[in-house]
Scaffold this motif. Structure first.
Motif, PDB file in Angstrom:
ATOM      1  N   SER A   1       0.912  -1.230   0.047  1.00 21.56           N
ATOM      2  CA  SER A   1      -0.117   0.014  -0.090  1.00 21.56           C
ATOM      3  C   SER A   1       0.794   1.276  -0.018  1.00 21.56           C
TER       4      SER A   1
ATOM      5  N   VAL B   1       1.140   4.165  -2.935  1.00 19.83           N
ATOM      6  CA  VAL B   1       0.866   5.638  -2.566  1.00 19.83           C
ATOM      7  C   VAL B   1       1.921   6.538  -2.895  1.00 19.83           C
TER       8      VAL B   1
ATOM      9  N   ASP C   1      -8.203   3.297  -3.718  1.00 25.42           N
ATOM     10  CA  ASP C   1      -8.767   3.956  -2.591  1.00 25.42           C
ATOM     11  C   ASP C   1      -8.518   3.534  -1.188  1.00 25.42           C
TER      12      ASP C   1
ATOM     13  N   SER D   1      -6.973  -0.084   1.499  1.00 21.59           N
ATOM     14  CA  SER D   1      -6.938  -1.418   1.639  1.00 21.59           C
ATOM     15  C   SER D   1      -6.928  -1.946   3.152  1.00 21.59           C
TER      16      SER D   1
ATOM     17  N   GLY E   1      -0.690   6.076   3.973  1.00 20.49           N
ATOM     18  CA  GLY E   1      -0.795   4.874   3.134  1.00 20.49           C
ATOM     19  C   GLY E   1      -0.276   3.667   3.113  1.00 20.49           C
TER      20      GLY E   1
ATOM     21  N   THR F   1      -6.266   0.876   5.655  1.00 15.47           N
ATOM     22  CA  THR F   1      -5.654   2.276   4.944  1.00 15.47           C
ATOM     23  C   THR F   1      -7.039   2.761   4.085  1.00 15.47           C
ATOM     24  N   ALA F   2      -7.545   3.831   4.514  1.00 16.63           N
ATOM     25  CA  ALA F   2      -8.445   4.384   3.702  1.00 16.63           C
ATOM     26  C   ALA F   2      -7.974   5.682   3.209  1.00 16.63           C
ATOM     27  N   TYR F   3      -7.810   5.674   2.067  1.00 14.67           N
ATOM     28  CA  TYR F   3      -7.270   6.879   1.159  1.00 14.67           C
ATOM     29  C   TYR F   3      -8.088   7.680   0.717  1.00 14.67           C
ATOM     30  N   SER F   4      -9.522   7.230   0.289  1.00 14.19           N
ATOM     31  CA  SER F   4     -10.603   8.144  -0.132  1.00 14.19           C
ATOM     32  C   SER F   4     -11.748   8.343   0.726  1.00 14.19           C
TER      33      SER F   4
ATOM     34  N   LEU G   1     -13.641   5.052   1.391  1.00 17.68           N
ATOM     35  CA  LEU G   1     -13.481   3.939   2.393  1.00 17.68           C
ATOM     36  C   LEU G   1     -13.318   4.424   3.699  1.00 17.68           C
TER      37      LEU G   1
END
Lengths: 414, 414
Positions: free
Chosen positions: A286, A290, A300, A302, B282, B304-307, B310
């Motif tokens: 991840s 990133v 988005d 993981s 990330g 891992t919530a990037y957006s 999520l």
């Protein structure tokens, strides 16, 4: 034209600081067609500076020095160079005015050490430094030019990108070495070398080849020197094409492209998204994704599920599957892929579960056993890897191999 | 004893690869009391290798070389050294058996290039390499020793840490410098230096002090040379104690202890668990935790919530909070902490959301703005960080600062 890089400072020798200046300068000089024949680091020591400048000026017409120009006691470069070249040190008004203005601005008084910094070897051509107090210097020494810059990267870069680049160009130091780097994954260095041995032994004039192995990747770099062959750019591209034809299925990009970029490109075109279910890699993949600008278009987020519990809770892996096959198994990574897609709504997922080491191995599943699965409900590839005993390497190799499996799956689905 | 480091490869000169091997070797040699007087990088070129080995062996008794030992044509170090020393190349059965076993294990055939790799200069003492196929070599040259190792960092480190370190000690090259390193977080180098100036100016004989700044951390290393003072070990420990008294609240460990280890120790004693909700980092913090053996006792995994999506789906952050305050806000990181605990059943969570850069900044929230929250439903600390413009650095600083905030929260809760 040949150049050498001399970086000065004990901190470089004891490894307290990684010498990124040399790498940066090497890249810039290479792009200007200036061939770096040697990089050297030494301590702030008068005798060592003198002998190194003598040796390097015999090996190269341009000696780029960084470090040893600040106001503290161990910075003795400038005085040493002046003595070597038999030049007096003279007070430089403009530098003094600039340093004084800076100190006025921050509301502090100039120290004696700073006043001393305003003295310059009388014949040095000064190179403007807008990022700090010490200017760079361009000095003739025998048949060579010695260029001295501060060691602070932002100052060195400013000087290089402004006065120094102009001066190098106006002095006519510019033939463009041309490189084309083919980036491969899933094939070993020796297999490539064997497969292109005939190409390698018949390279056109001025063209050379290098293999640069990385983590589950090999870069094949074709380089050409236009001083030896004026059509070298075409020769390089032709050789690169010939090589690529032999190994095309392993090629994921060129020059500075990375595996995450290759995946990103494919998914962007298809407007699809990727997610991850990491176990032994613990977030490394991840983090790697990133590090690629623009990745948020296809990624988005993981789940990192290190324990049985979280594999169940966050990814919906069945307890019975975990108990029957163990976390490091084809069955579990396949369930992890589906669970990650289910949790995030992505189009594809990569799942990785393995024994990274140093502990945790069994006779059946020794350290280095890693299962990877990539895909979705329609298509899925699962693969068992047998890696090394080194935890860090196992994590990095698993991540790179998993990305390459996904890349090949995506291309096959085209 | 004096040493030099010679790294080989065009990729180092053109800056395609940053020379981390030299920095690592410099640190290790320094710790063994071996003084590095020069570091040099040159191309894979027979004449340059010969002249550099000649020059460096005149300047130092130990010449450590890395690179140029792989199986392809541009790796010519071994043959060059053999020729310089007038040694024949002989087929080495054990190396062949090892390489063959490795290839059998991975189910591939050895190529001719690999067979060629099994030839060694007849008088070279081989140094075991468990991470790759090319062993290291210890060779006598005039009054010096030349040590040649592969350029792949994991292989070089394995050889150094095993056979080579033993050999350096048994040959009396390494003197046992005694080090005690105090590891701090949350305090700057100059603040420490000012606070212990009186201790530093009255160090006992043979004792020295160094500040080694790292990422949101400063190591204070106290070193003692037993050749100058036979009770140096006691002196070092005494000075270290004096220093620690002044800065105790910032000290998280000693020597090779890391921030994740410090957190792990506290949580192990309390039988508690930690989880993470990462956004801009990330997965980096998760990966860092997982690099610590034993961490699975206190860490089950994370999200891992990037957006925005999520953050809602996996962490239950309210869409209204995201819309009202933005993802980089105190409100969102607080909800992320609670969401991560809820999803995983852990006792504590760390949440990080920020603008790592290079893009994404706004006048209100410029690049480098990062919100961190640590805790749980009972106690929570949230902090806004204002970091740099460098993406990689912002990620690493955020992770280290977040761990230190959690460490202090855990200690305060004791």
């Amino acid at each position: 034209m040949k150049a050498s890089i001399l970086t000065i400072g004990t901190e470089l020798l004891i490894g307290q600081v990684v010498d990124t200046n040399s790498a940066w300068l090497g890249q810039e000089l290479n792009a200007l067609g200036i061939e770096v024949v040697e990089r050297r680091s030494i301590a702030d020591n008068r005798e060592l500076i003198m002998s190194s400048v003598v040796e390097l000026s015999e090996k190269s017409s341009l000696v780029f020095m960084t470090g040893g120009l600040g106001p503290t006691k161990d910075d003795i470069t400038k005085k040493t160079l002046a003595d070597m070249m038999g030049q007096e040190m003279v007070f430089h008004k403009e530098t003094h005015a600039k340093i004084k203005a800076y100190f006025d601005h921050i509301g502090k008084a100039m120290t004696d050490a700073h006043v001393e910094q305003c003295k310059m070897p009388v014949e040095a051509i000064l190179l403007e430094n807008n990022m700090g107090t010490a200017p760079g210097m361009w000095m003739n020494y025998k048949d060579s030019v010695v260029i001295s810059m501060p060691g602070v990267p932002s100052e060195m870069k400013y000087i290089f990108n402004n006065d120094l680049k102009k001066k190098l160009k106006s002095e006519g130091a510019a033939s463009e070495i041309f490189h084309r780097t083919i980036k491969t994954a899933g094939i070993g260095e020796t297999v490539i070398a064997d497969g292109i041995a005939d190409i390698e032994s018949n390279l056109p004039k001025g063209v050379s080849l290098a293999y640069l192995p990385g983590i589950a990747q090999v870069r094949v770099r074709v380089s050409g020197n236009p001083e030896e062959n004026k059509d070298v750019k075409l020769s390089v591209l032709d050789i690169a094409d010939q090589i690529e034809e032999r190994i095309s299925e392993y090629v994921f990009g060129y020059d500075s492209e990375t595996l995450p970029m290759a995946i990103m490109k494919i998914l962007q075109t298809r407007k699809q998204k990727l997610t991850l279910a990491e176990s032994c890699t613990g977030g490394y993949l991840s983090h790697w994704l990133v590090s690629t600008p623009g990745i948020s278009e296809v990624y988005d987020g993981s789940v990192t599920a290190y324990s049985y519990d979280l594999k169940e809770k966050l990814l919906g892996v069945k307890r019975s599957t975990l108990q029957q096959f163990g976390a490091v198994s084809e069955e579990v990574v396949r369930e992890m892929v589906l669970g990650a897609i289910n949790a995030t709504g992505s189009d594809y997922a990569i799942a990785i579960s393995g024994i990274a080491g140093p502990g945790g191995g069994t006779p059946d599943k020794p350290v280095g056993t890693v299962w990877v699965a990539c895909g979705n409900n329609d298509t899925m590839l699962a693969k068992k890897l047998q890696l090394s005993k080194n935890r860090e390497m196992n994590i990095k190799y698993s991540a790179a191999i998993a990305l390459n499996i996904l890349r090949r799956l995506l291309l096959a689905k085209n």
